[in-house]
Design a protein around this motif. Structure first.
Motif, PDB file in Angstrom:
ATOM      1  N   GLY A   1       0.811  -1.213   0.000  1.00 40.73           N
ATOM      2  CA  GLY A   1       0.000   0.000   0.000  1.00 40.73           C
ATOM      3  C   GLY A   1       0.844   1.262   0.000  1.00 40.73           C
ATOM      4  N   ILE A   2       1.865   1.289   0.837  1.00 42.59           N
ATOM      5  CA  ILE A   2       2.742   2.461   0.908  1.00 42.59           C
ATOM      6  C   ILE A   2       3.519   2.630  -0.391  1.00 42.59           C
ATOM      7  N   THR A   3       3.956   1.531  -0.974  1.00 41.47           N
ATOM      8  CA  THR A   3       4.690   1.599  -2.245  1.00 41.47           C
ATOM      9  C   THR A   3       3.805   2.168  -3.351  1.00 41.47           C
ATOM     10  N   ILE A   4       2.585   1.682  -3.441  1.00 43.10           N
ATOM     11  CA  ILE A   4       1.655   2.171  -4.477  1.00 43.10           C
ATOM     12  C   ILE A   4       1.363   3.654  -4.285  1.00 43.10           C
ATOM     13  N   ILE A   5       1.080   4.056  -3.052  1.00 40.18           N
ATOM     14  CA  ILE A   5       0.784   5.470  -2.776  1.00 40.18           C
ATOM     15  C   ILE A   5       1.992   6.346  -3.091  1.00 40.18           C
ATOM     16  N   THR A   6       3.191   5.888  -2.720  1.00 39.27           N
ATOM     17  CA  THR A   6       4.410   6.661  -2.989  1.00 39.27           C
ATOM     18  C   THR A   6       4.611   6.842  -4.491  1.00 39.27           C
ATOM     19  N   ILE A   7       4.440   5.784  -5.258  1.00 38.37           N
ATOM     20  CA  ILE A   7       4.601   5.874  -6.710  1.00 38.37           C
ATOM     21  C   ILE A   7       3.582   6.845  -7.313  1.00 38.37           C
ATOM     22  N   VAL A   8       2.326   6.744  -6.890  1.00 42.14           N
ATOM     23  CA  VAL A   8       1.281   7.637  -7.414  1.00 42.14           C
ATOM     24  C   VAL A   8       1.603   9.095  -7.078  1.00 42.14           C
ATOM     25  N   VAL A   9       2.016   9.354  -5.839  1.00 41.58           N
ATOM     26  CA  VAL A   9       2.323  10.732  -5.427  1.00 41.58           C
ATOM     27  C   VAL A   9       3.525  11.270  -6.209  1.00 41.58           C
ATOM     28  N   LEU A  10       4.569  10.457  -6.369  1.00 42.78           N
ATOM     29  CA  LEU A  10       5.739  10.908  -7.126  1.00 42.78           C
ATOM     30  C   LEU A  10       5.393  11.183  -8.586  1.00 42.78           C
ATOM     31  N   LEU A  11       4.608  10.305  -9.200  1.00 42.15           N
ATOM     32  CA  LEU A  11       4.205  10.529 -10.595  1.00 42.15           C
ATOM     33  C   LEU A  11       3.326  11.764 -10.730  1.00 42.15           C
ATOM     34  N   LEU A  12       2.413  11.948  -9.800  1.00 43.59           N
ATOM     35  CA  LEU A  12       1.557  13.131  -9.815  1.00 43.59           C
ATOM     36  C   LEU A  12       2.383  14.403  -9.645  1.00 43.59           C
ATOM     37  N   GLY A  13       3.346  14.368  -8.718  1.00 45.53           N
ATOM     38  CA  GLY A  13       4.228  15.518  -8.516  1.00 45.53           C
ATOM     39  C   GLY A  13       5.035  15.833  -9.757  1.00 45.53           C
ATOM     40  N   LYS A  14       5.535  14.793 -10.416  1.00 48.26           N
ATOM     41  CA  LYS A  14       6.309  14.982 -11.645  1.00 48.26           C
ATOM     42  C   LYS A  14       5.428  15.591 -12.745  1.00 48.26           C
ATOM     43  N   PHE A  15       4.206  15.073 -12.875  1.00 48.13           N
ATOM     44  CA  PHE A  15       3.269  15.582 -13.878  1.00 48.13           C
ATOM     45  C   PHE A  15       2.932  17.047 -13.609  1.00 48.13           C
ATOM     46  N   LEU A  16       2.638  17.374 -12.354  1.00 49.10           N
ATOM     47  CA  LEU A  16       2.250  18.746 -12.020  1.00 49.10           C
ATOM     48  C   LEU A  16       3.418  19.714 -12.183  1.00 49.10           C
ATOM     49  N   SER A  17       4.624  19.272 -11.854  1.00 51.24           N
ATOM     50  CA  SER A  17       5.771  20.169 -12.018  1.00 51.24           C
ATOM     51  C   SER A  17       6.055  20.421 -13.501  1.00 51.24           C
ATOM     52  N   LYS A  18       5.861  19.415 -14.345  1.00 48.48           N
ATOM     53  CA  LYS A  18       6.039  19.614 -15.785  1.00 48.48           C
ATOM     54  C   LYS A  18       4.977  20.555 -16.330  1.00 48.48           C
ATOM     55  N   LYS A  19       3.748  20.403 -15.815  1.00 49.33           N
ATOM     56  CA  LYS A  19       2.657  21.273 -16.259  1.00 49.33           C
ATOM     57  C   LYS A  19       2.952  22.717 -15.873  1.00 49.33           C
ATOM     58  N   GLU A  20       3.465  22.914 -14.665  1.00 45.68           N
ATOM     59  CA  GLU A  20       3.802  24.265 -14.207  1.00 45.68           C
ATOM     60  C   GLU A  20       4.920  24.855 -15.061  1.00 45.68           C
ATOM     61  N   ASP A  21       5.951  24.050 -15.362  1.00 42.00           N
ATOM     62  CA  ASP A  21       7.040  24.506 -16.222  1.00 42.00           C
ATOM     63  C   ASP A  21       6.513  24.879 -17.604  1.00 42.00           C
ATOM     64  N   TYR A  22       5.605  24.075 -18.138  1.00 44.76           N
ATOM     65  CA  TYR A  22       5.015  24.331 -19.448  1.00 44.76           C
ATOM     66  C   TYR A  22       4.259  25.663 -19.425  1.00 44.76           C
ATOM     67  N   GLU A  23       3.476  25.896 -18.376  1.00 46.18           N
ATOM     68  CA  GLU A  23       2.703  27.135 -18.289  1.00 46.18           C
ATOM     69  C   GLU A  23       3.614  28.350 -18.170  1.00 46.18           C
ATOM     70  N   LYS A  24       4.725  28.226 -17.412  1.00 44.36           N
ATOM     71  CA  LYS A  24       5.663  29.328 -17.297  1.00 44.36           C
ATOM     72  C   LYS A  24       6.312  29.626 -18.653  1.00 44.36           C
ATOM     73  N   ASN A  25       6.642  28.570 -19.407  1.00 43.79           N
ATOM     74  CA  ASN A  25       7.218  28.756 -20.734  1.00 43.79           C
ATOM     75  C   ASN A  25       6.230  29.419 -21.682  1.00 43.79           C
ATOM     76  N   GLN A  26       4.965  29.071 -21.585  1.00 46.83           N
ATOM     77  CA  GLN A  26       3.934  29.673 -22.430  1.00 46.83           C
ATOM     78  C   GLN A  26       3.787  31.159 -22.132  1.00 46.83           C
ATOM     79  N   GLU A  27       3.882  31.525 -20.850  1.00 49.23           N
ATOM     80  CA  GLU A  27       3.799  32.934 -20.477  1.00 49.23           C
ATOM     81  C   GLU A  27       4.984  33.723 -21.049  1.00 49.23           C
ATOM     82  N   GLY A  28       6.153  33.079 -21.073  1.00 47.30           N
ATOM     83  CA  GLY A  28       7.353  33.734 -21.601  1.00 47.30           C
ATOM     84  C   GLY A  28       7.280  33.933 -23.098  1.00 47.30           C
ATOM     85  N   ILE A  29       6.569  33.048 -23.808  1.00 44.29           N
ATOM     86  CA  ILE A  29       6.447  33.123 -25.259  1.00 44.29           C
ATOM     87  C   ILE A  29       5.499  34.251 -25.650  1.00 44.29           C
ATOM     88  N   SER A  30       4.436  34.470 -24.868  1.00 40.00           N
ATOM     89  CA  SER A  30       3.416  35.458 -25.217  1.00 40.00           C
ATOM     90  C   SER A  30       3.918  36.849 -25.209  1.00 40.00           C
TER      91      SER A  30
END
Length: 120
Positions: free
Chosen positions: A91-120
């Protein structure tokens, strides 16, 4: 000692202590752990099955019912304690993997949004 090390030591201690949920009720002949009841046990305890529980009780089938491997339910407390520990680790392993993947996804999304703001 780093905070993350203390965190994982604490998690390890909780994993090792998880079988207490089996051992203490067994020692005091208390039956099931409090709140670990299925619909039939609830009916036995209170005389009826709450409508919400009755409606949703077949919605999910646990991969490890009662935190035990298939066929281990009657093997004794030591086997069930081991299964509790394995269940906690899984259970802890599954939750840890999900949280790490979610964190990675959200940080990439934030980086993408910051890059989009810089392009505009």
């Amino acid at each position: 000692m780093k905070l993350i090390t203390k965190f994982w030591i604490g998690i390890g201690v909780l994993i090792i202590l998880s079988p207490l949920g089996l051992i203490i009720p067994d020692h005091f002949k208390a039956g099931d752990a409090w709140g670990e009841w299925d619909a039939s046990k609830m009916k036995e305890l209170v005389g009826y099955i709450p409508k919400g529980l009755e409606k949703l009780s077949d919605l999910w089938k646990a991969p490890m019912p009662d935190y035990a491997f298939k066929g281990w339910e009657e093997k004794g407390l030591s086997h069930l304690s081991f299964a509790y520990i394995v269940s906690a680790i899984l259970g802890i392993t599954i939750i840890t993997i999900v949280v790490l993947l979610l964190g990675k996804f959200l940080s990439k999304k934030e980086d993408y949004e910051k890059n989009q703001e810089g392009i505009s």
